[in-house]
Design a protein around this motif. Structure first.
Motif, PDB file in Angstrom:
ATOM      1  N   ILE A   1     -42.284   8.552   2.663  1.00 61.12           N
ATOM      2  CA  ILE A   1     -43.745   8.138   2.750  1.00 61.12           C
ATOM      3  C   ILE A   1     -43.924   7.466   4.022  1.00 61.12           C
ATOM      4  CG2 ILE A   1     -45.152   6.407   1.559  1.00 61.12           C
ATOM      5  CD1 ILE A   1     -43.543   6.466  -0.871  1.00 61.12           C
ATOM      6  N   GLY A   2     -42.981   6.694   4.793  1.00 67.94           N
ATOM      7  CA  GLY A   2     -43.655   6.097   5.965  1.00 67.94           C
ATOM      8  C   GLY A   2     -43.689   7.084   6.892  1.00 67.94           C
ATOM      9  N   HIS A   3     -43.548   8.089   6.654  1.00 68.26           N
ATOM     10  CA  HIS A   3     -43.793   9.271   7.898  1.00 68.26           C
ATOM     11  C   HIS A   3     -44.966  10.123   7.666  1.00 68.26           C
ATOM     12  CE1 HIS A   3     -39.302   8.716   8.718  1.00 68.26           C
ATOM     13  NE2 HIS A   3     -39.838   9.141  10.189  1.00 68.26           N
ATOM     14  N   TRP A   4     -45.479  10.399   6.044  1.00 66.38           N
ATOM     15  CA  TRP A   4     -46.584  11.083   6.088  1.00 66.38           C
ATOM     16  C   TRP A   4     -47.547  10.340   5.544  1.00 66.38           C
ATOM     17  CZ3 TRP A   4     -48.352  10.662   1.171  1.00 66.38           C
ATOM     18  CH2 TRP A   4     -47.595  10.501   0.035  1.00 66.38           C
ATOM     19  N   PHE A   5     -47.543   9.064   5.189  1.00 63.36           N
ATOM     20  CA  PHE A   5     -48.775   8.496   4.651  1.00 63.36           C
ATOM     21  C   PHE A   5     -49.758   7.808   5.584  1.00 63.36           C
ATOM     22  CE2 PHE A   5     -51.260   4.576   3.450  1.00 63.36           C
ATOM     23  CZ  PHE A   5     -51.611   5.063   2.179  1.00 63.36           C
ATOM     24  N   GLN A   6     -51.051   8.146   5.359  1.00 61.66           N
ATOM     25  CA  GLN A   6     -51.920   7.420   6.102  1.00 61.66           C
ATOM     26  C   GLN A   6     -53.054   6.960   5.508  1.00 61.66           C
ATOM     27  OE1 GLN A   6     -52.280  10.007   9.503  1.00 61.66           O
ATOM     28  NE2 GLN A   6     -52.752  11.714   8.416  1.00 61.66           N
ATOM     29  N   PRO A   7     -53.603   5.791   5.548  1.00 65.68           N
ATOM     30  CA  PRO A   7     -54.460   5.055   4.903  1.00 65.68           C
ATOM     31  C   PRO A   7     -55.811   6.050   4.349  1.00 65.68           C
ATOM     32  CG  PRO A   7     -53.838   3.787   6.483  1.00 65.68           C
ATOM     33  CD  PRO A   7     -53.302   5.076   7.012  1.00 65.68           C
ATOM     34  N   GLY A   8     -55.999   6.979   5.314  1.00 65.86           N
ATOM     35  CA  GLY A   8     -57.351   7.846   4.894  1.00 65.86           C
ATOM     36  C   GLY A   8     -57.201   8.636   3.734  1.00 65.86           C
TER      37      GLY A   8
ATOM     38  N   ILE B   1     -38.869   0.923  -6.962  1.00 65.33           N
ATOM     39  CA  ILE B   1     -39.647   2.167  -6.405  1.00 65.33           C
ATOM     40  C   ILE B   1     -40.865   1.829  -6.045  1.00 65.33           C
ATOM     41  CG2 ILE B   1     -40.195   4.457  -6.844  1.00 65.33           C
ATOM     42  CD1 ILE B   1     -37.507   4.940  -8.433  1.00 65.33           C
ATOM     43  N   VAL B   2     -41.845   1.141  -7.135  1.00 63.86           N
ATOM     44  CA  VAL B   2     -42.985   0.830  -6.862  1.00 63.86           C
ATOM     45  C   VAL B   2     -43.117  -0.132  -5.770  1.00 63.86           C
ATOM     46  CG1 VAL B   2     -44.914  -0.102  -8.006  1.00 63.86           C
ATOM     47  CG2 VAL B   2     -43.476   1.433  -9.341  1.00 63.86           C
ATOM     48  N   GLY B   3     -42.476  -1.055  -5.738  1.00 58.93           N
ATOM     49  CA  GLY B   3     -42.352  -2.120  -4.727  1.00 58.93           C
ATOM     50  C   GLY B   3     -42.187  -1.405  -3.140  1.00 58.93           C
ATOM     51  N   TYR B   4     -40.942  -0.789  -3.376  1.00 60.67           N
ATOM     52  CA  TYR B   4     -40.748  -0.174  -1.834  1.00 60.67           C
ATOM     53  C   TYR B   4     -41.684   0.874  -1.419  1.00 60.67           C
ATOM     54  CZ  TYR B   4     -37.242   1.473   1.495  1.00 60.67           C
ATOM     55  OH  TYR B   4     -36.566   1.887   2.670  1.00 60.67           O
ATOM     56  N   ALA B   5     -42.186   1.746  -2.480  1.00 59.47           N
ATOM     57  CA  ALA B   5     -43.306   2.671  -1.963  1.00 59.47           C
ATOM     58  C   ALA B   5     -44.520   1.960  -1.415  1.00 59.47           C
ATOM     59  CB  ALA B   5     -43.411   3.384  -3.383  1.00 59.47           C
TER      60      ALA B   5
ATOM     61  N   ILE C   1     -49.627   6.403  -5.601  1.00 58.81           N
ATOM     62  CA  ILE C   1     -48.540   7.205  -5.134  1.00 58.81           C
ATOM     63  C   ILE C   1     -47.246   6.432  -5.650  1.00 58.81           C
ATOM     64  CG2 ILE C   1     -47.034   7.556  -3.009  1.00 58.81           C
ATOM     65  CD1 ILE C   1     -49.737   7.947  -1.489  1.00 58.81           C
ATOM     66  N   ALA C   2     -47.076   5.109  -5.555  1.00 62.48           N
ATOM     67  CA  ALA C   2     -46.090   4.295  -6.056  1.00 62.48           C
ATOM     68  C   ALA C   2     -45.714   4.567  -7.453  1.00 62.48           C
ATOM     69  CB  ALA C   2     -46.363   2.813  -5.782  1.00 62.48           C
ATOM     70  N   GLU C   3     -46.779   4.511  -8.313  1.00 65.29           N
ATOM     71  CA  GLU C   3     -46.458   4.969  -9.853  1.00 65.29           C
ATOM     72  C   GLU C   3     -45.980   6.195  -9.916  1.00 65.29           C
ATOM     73  OE1 GLU C   3     -48.351   2.681 -12.442  1.00 65.29           O
ATOM     74  OE2 GLU C   3     -48.536   1.071 -11.165  1.00 65.29           O
ATOM     75  N   GLU C   4     -46.749   7.196  -9.454  1.00 66.85           N
ATOM     76  CA  GLU C   4     -46.131   8.451  -9.326  1.00 66.85           C
ATOM     77  C   GLU C   4     -44.982   8.692  -9.118  1.00 66.85           C
ATOM     78  OE1 GLU C   4     -47.721  11.486 -10.485  1.00 66.85           O
ATOM     79  OE2 GLU C   4     -49.140  10.098 -11.389  1.00 66.85           O
TER      80      GLU C   4
END
Lengths: 231, 231
Positions: free
Chosen positions: A180-187, A106-110, A195-198
């Motif tokens: 995550i790939g849809h909502w995440f943006q670096p800013g 999960i951590v890695g994939y996230a 996020i990954a740990e959570e």
DNA sequence: CCCGTATATTACCCGCGGGTAATAAATAGT
DNA sequence: ACTATTTATTACCCGCGGGTAATATACGGG
């Protein structure tokens, strides 16, 4: 020397002169720009002219590196997949309970999902690929799915995970991660690692055998080795 | 077709109404076929000829009902959204703890996701829409997101949900649910209702304040506690 | 210096597919 | 039956964009 005088563009093709870059670097530059545009505008709305123009070259030049648009798409996907594969291999190499492995995944994939190439794993439509490449993609997707399910089953077997429907649980977890790939943006204010740990905690909270509120044992997530080579 | 209940002589408006109804039925038939093809082949790979042909008409006939391809796409989305809105309204009308509301939303949303129109909410690219329609879609998406978050916050406030990051939890839950729209297909052995109920339990298991098997307050979700074996 | 190879450009092709006349066939209203 | 309106068809347009051919420029080796 190679420090580009004007950082306005990451392109190795500064209008006229320094074009003696290694071929692979140019290929990569194309892919970086392509994945960015594909994500930003969508594959079908992005023309090869768009890609070329932003690299200060012209469309036919792209054909020196790629056989066509769909191959560019595939290569973008492949880079993201490679990162997931690295993650899977690391987990397979290490040990731990099923739950521990699941959390690592999960951590890695996230984290992969917060990168452009990672996003391409879930935002691109595989039906745009050739039959051949599409099959490779489908195979890879099944592989990831199997990893999730087998870690869950492993966890159930070793007692680290409560009995549950592995298939449905895998879908639920993968869904959260893919999203995550849809909502995440670096800013954003939440960095990818957080996020990954959570997510690793939250998504396993429901199926972990014991109460999951442990804060220790994880802080140093292992030396996150950066692979120098991009590909 | 529609057996006229009474002779037209009685109601001069009847013919008009019946004609309008026939028109609406055709419109719907177009949408049903369109959403099916869009999902099956993708929006860009589906031509209006494809849609028309499968309806035994020709392309220009479609323009009697829709102004263009993008409007068809929008209408498909709108039908799915309407179902989600119905779900939201029902929840808003009823009562219950934050957790209870959240579970209702999960069940309802999950079920919508197993339908063609529901899938269109997550599988279609809004960038294919006109600026105007795209804004409507974005607004609706924010509305759904707010619903998830507010139920979670409500649950935290009333003690039915453990303190957690409402935003991240909402993303995690929504992600799992949206993913249904990508993997579900009617032929499977798990019926939509089962999936929905399982998800309602699983996705809230981690954040519910007490053990999930409580029937306190209202039992909107059937006490389908059968965990473990599942089937 | 010349030649071969790699890389880039200009100019072009062409097929797909959304959209539009112009017009024919069906249906309602009088 | 005649007319207006709705609904459908045939035939066409045309712009976008992926892909190609012919060609020009650079670079590296003999």
């Amino acid at each position: 020397m190679d420090g580009s005088p004007s950082p306005a563009s990451q392109s190795p093709w500064m209008p006229f002169e320094s074009r003696r870059r290694a071929r692979d670097e140019k290929r990569e530059a194309v892919l970086r720009m392509a994945v960015q545009l594909f994500l930003e505008q969508g594959y079908h709305r992005t023309t090869l002219n768009d890609v070329a123009e932003r690299l200060n070259i012209t469309k036919p030049a792209l054909y020196n590196y790629f056989s066509g648009k769909d191959e560019i798409l595939y290569e973008c996907w492949a880079i993201g997949q490679e990162r997931v594969d690295d993650c899977l291999n690391e987990i397979a190499a290490g040990g731990g309970s099923g739950l521990a492995k699941l959390r690592k995944l999960i951590v890695g994939y996230a984290e992969v999902m917060t990168t452009d190439y990672g996003k391409s794993l879930v935002r691109f439509d595989m039906r745009d690929l050739t039959e051949h490449n599409r099959r490779i993609v489908q195979l890879a997707k099944r592989k990831i799915d199997r990893a999730f399910r087998s870690y869950i089953r492993e966890g159930i077997a070793d007692g680290s995970i409560k009995p549950c429907d592995a298939k449905l649980s895998a879908f639920a977890i993968a869904g959260s991660l893919n999203w995550i790939g849809h909502w995440f943006q670096p800013g954003g204010k939440l960095p990818p690692e957080t996020i990954a740990e959570e997510f690793a905690i939250h998504l396993t909270e429901g199926i972990a055998a014991k109460t999951t509120r442990k804060k220790a044992e994880k802080p140093p997530v292992k030396a996150k080795k950066m692979r120098g080579g991009t590909r």
